[in-house]
Design an enzyme around this catalytic site. Sequence first.
Site, PDB file in Angstrom:
ATOM      1  N   LEU A 326      97.960  57.105   6.152  1.00 19.10           N
ATOM      2  CA  LEU A 326      99.373  57.104   6.511  1.00 19.10           C
ATOM      3  C   LEU A 326      99.649  55.977   7.488  1.00 19.10           C
ATOM      4  O   LEU A 326      98.799  55.655   8.334  1.00 19.10           O
ATOM      5  CB  LEU A 326      99.765  58.444   7.159  1.00 19.10           C
ATOM      6  CG  LEU A 326      99.433  59.707   6.357  1.00 19.10           C
ATOM      7  CD1 LEU A 326      99.844  60.949   7.147  1.00 19.10           C
ATOM      8  CD2 LEU A 326     100.128  59.682   5.002  1.00 19.10           C
ATOM      9  N   GLU A 327     100.837  55.395   7.402  1.00 17.00           N
ATOM     10  CA  GLU A 327     101.148  54.243   8.238  1.00 17.00           C
ATOM     11  C   GLU A 327     101.112  54.575   9.722  1.00 17.00           C
ATOM     12  O   GLU A 327     100.898  53.707  10.559  1.00 17.00           O
ATOM     13  CB  GLU A 327     102.527  53.672   7.867  1.00 17.00           C
ATOM     14  CG  GLU A 327     103.685  54.604   8.129  1.00 17.00           C
ATOM     15  CD  GLU A 327     104.991  54.053   7.582  1.00 17.00           C
ATOM     16  OE1 GLU A 327     105.879  53.765   8.399  1.00 17.00           O
ATOM     17  OE2 GLU A 327     105.133  53.915   6.358  1.00 17.00           O
TER      18      GLU A 327
END
Length: 539
Positions: A326-327
């Site tokens: 996930l960013e």
Amino acid sequence: MRTPLVLDPDRAAALVRDGATVSVSSSSGLGCPDRVLEALGDRFTATGSPRALTSLHPIAAGDMYGIKGVDHIARPGMLRRIFAGSLPSGPSRFDPPLVRRLIESGEVEAYNIPSGVLFQMHRAAAARQPGVLTDVGRGTYADPALGGARMNAATPEFVSVERVAGADWLFYPAVPVDVAIIRATTADPLGNLSYEHEASRLGALDQAYAAHNNGGLVIAQVERQVGERLPPARVHVPGILVDVVVVVPEQMQTTQTQYDPALSGEEMRSLEQIEPLPWGPEKVIARRAARELHRDDIVNLGFGLSAGVPRVVLEAEHQDEMTWVLEQGPVGGFPLTDFAFGSALNPHAIMQSADQFTLLQGGGIDVSLLSFLEVSAAGDVNVSHLPAHSHVTAGIGGFADITAHAPVIVFSGYFTAGRGRELVVGDGRLEIVTDGPVPKFVPEVAQVSFSGRAGRDRDQRVVYVTERAVLELRDEGLTVVEIAPGVDLQRDVLGRAAIPLLVAEDLRLMDADLFVEDAHEFDLRVARPRPELDVEVAR
């Protein structure tokens, strides 16, 4: 030896001067130093200061429920200019959220900068470099030819195109930072910060560097201060960067949720608590998107319909056969939704967001699962803006960074939109009782978040998954490759798009099991080829 001041939120807020450029660490409700922002807003209401602030929010500017995050400082006269990866979207106690009102009325200058680029702008500012030269955003709304990331007519030009080494690049200038407002779990007497209760460290270190190296101020909101020095391996932001510590014992893990040690990697928890995705068309879309995954894949996950894919993967007991990234920073574990989006249960690692974007921008993943609002005839995707409903879209976030070089991109969404749409899934087929009146496959999208032309130039595999059809972006155009059982190709697919669609010669039916409620099992595709290792050398 220097030590930070320990101040209450109001006294800390009093240190921010008129005209300051303030960088805030948060991702929606995750890791938001909300109490300090609230004190800033209260000070302005009481005194009219600080005025004319420029604010930077690399991923998101706070959540949308009540007055949170950036809405504390979204006051006429207080906020002059904002750079944000994304913004509060809605629903909100205020509809639209306060910062959206200022942007839509032209009362503030506003830029929607790709999140990874905005983190890199902080690194450039800290290193006294002129800015960021990148192809992230080429051919999208961030390209000067398509608006240059500006969110209203009051906003001056910022992004430019520069010719370097025989190629055109987007140039995002560095923005010097005067004040960084960050968050952590613990501060020691020297101001060293640790993040043991946080679900992500986000970009706090780079934001602190940017302010400190510019002769500015770093304010750290923490849950607690301890009397002994922290073990050095636990320190993420060193005390030499921290000027002020604000202790907020009631600090929550997000602005809406209490501390959960499984999100910060301190405990492991069974995934039996995860509820299956409710039966309906969204689950069909998630199931079909999951069929694009291979064993051992490194998979990035975005917001929207695509966020349901991990739940169908879990239901099929494939959760240990891929790694989610996930960013916001988590690597591995199980991605969560709602208020905890951007965090993961049982993560393998939690990276800085700025470092995670190095992986994502460079295409170091196998596939990205994202969502769409609109798709154009050229394969362009809009995920960031709908003119008639600007307050319901959050903006670009890390979408442009992720799609720049991801080898495979799977976009998920409904084929049509609008009130009155009634779809029934079951018995191995889809029944369209009443179709949505608004086509989502259109001649041109309202804003280009992903460029189909750039995707073809980069040889990316681009797939669009809907409840009634699967399409691919091919050199000859947008092509229907699968349709749902029970769907008429001409009436329900070609006739419901506002653009001509090509049809593959080997058009297939989507697997009937996708449309059977209890048929949750499926086989992942075989692992993708990896670099071969010389076993003899390894021995």
